[in-house]
Design a protein around this motif. Structure first.
Motif, PDB file in Angstrom:
ATOM      1  N   ALA A 110       0.833  -1.209   0.000  1.00  0.00           N
ATOM      2  CA  ALA A 110       0.000   0.000   0.000  1.00  0.00           C
ATOM      3  C   ALA A 110       0.864   1.254   0.000  1.00  0.00           C
ATOM      4  O   ALA A 110       0.604   2.200  -0.748  1.00  0.00           O
ATOM      5  N   GLU A 111       1.900   1.246   0.822  1.00  0.00           N
ATOM      6  CA  GLU A 111       2.783   2.411   0.890  1.00  0.00           C
ATOM      7  C   GLU A 111       3.510   2.646  -0.426  1.00  0.00           C
ATOM      8  O   GLU A 111       3.747   3.792  -0.811  1.00  0.00           O
ATOM      9  N   ASP A 112       3.838   1.567  -1.139  1.00  0.00           N
ATOM     10  CA  ASP A 112       4.489   1.717  -2.445  1.00  0.00           C
ATOM     11  C   ASP A 112       3.579   2.394  -3.466  1.00  0.00           C
ATOM     12  O   ASP A 112       4.058   2.980  -4.434  1.00  0.00           O
ATOM     13  N   LYS A 113       2.289   2.315  -3.249  1.00  0.00           N
ATOM     14  CA  LYS A 113       1.329   2.978  -4.135  1.00  0.00           C
ATOM     15  C   LYS A 113       0.802   4.278  -3.512  1.00  0.00           C
ATOM     16  O   LYS A 113      -0.270   4.757  -3.849  1.00  0.00           O
ATOM     17  N   ILE A 114       1.580   4.822  -2.585  1.00  0.00           N
ATOM     18  CA  ILE A 114       1.321   6.121  -1.961  1.00  0.00           C
ATOM     19  C   ILE A 114       0.012   6.154  -1.157  1.00  0.00           C
ATOM     20  O   ILE A 114      -0.695   7.156  -1.125  1.00  0.00           O
ATOM     21  N   ALA A 115      -0.312   5.051  -0.502  1.00  0.00           N
ATOM     22  CA  ALA A 115      -1.478   5.039   0.384  1.00  0.00           C
ATOM     23  C   ALA A 115      -1.192   5.935   1.582  1.00  0.00           C
ATOM     24  O   ALA A 115      -0.042   6.140   1.969  1.00  0.00           O
TER      25      ALA A 115
END
Length: 122
Positions: A18-23
């Motif tokens: 999720a963080e890799d997709k800027i969540a």
């Protein structure tokens, strides 16, 4: 009872995806004492429907690489709140407005937050 090590490891994988997709506001809650169905809720939010979809796709891809397939996915058509049930964990990816309105963190405030920063990535 606390969440299993496998559930915590899967939650870490989902959070990193999720963080890799800027969540935004990625967190995990240990619900194992309250629910028999799952151990951990992972919650993340996004600013638009396309980003919600991208986050969901990335989480599914990364967990599939860990040998974990989704049992069920709900809310994909609307793209505002997608729930993905992996058995050990349930992932909620919400549009920021839905997250603010439903406040899952508040609803589950009696459950401990999982310190994902302290968990090693598998």
């Amino acid at each position: 009872m606390t969440a299993t090590p496998r559930a915590i490891a899967l939650a870490k994988v989902a959070a990193l995806a999720a963080e890799d997709k800027i969540a935004q506001g990625v967190m995990a809650i240990d619900v194992s004492d309250q629910l028999a169905l799952t151990d951990v809720f992972v919650i993340a939010s996004a600013s638009n429907e396309r980003q919600v979809g991208a986050i969901v796709d990335e989480i599914e891809d990364r967990l599939r690489d860990q040998g974990c397939k989704p049992i069920r996915r709900e809310g994909q058509r609307e793209g505002r709140w997608v729930l993905i049930d992996f058995g050990d964990i349930v992932v909620h990816v919400q549009h920021a407005e839905e997250r603010e309105f439903y406040q899952l963190e508040r609803l589950w405030r009696d459950c401990p937050e999982v310190d994902l920063a302290a968990v090693a990535a598998p």
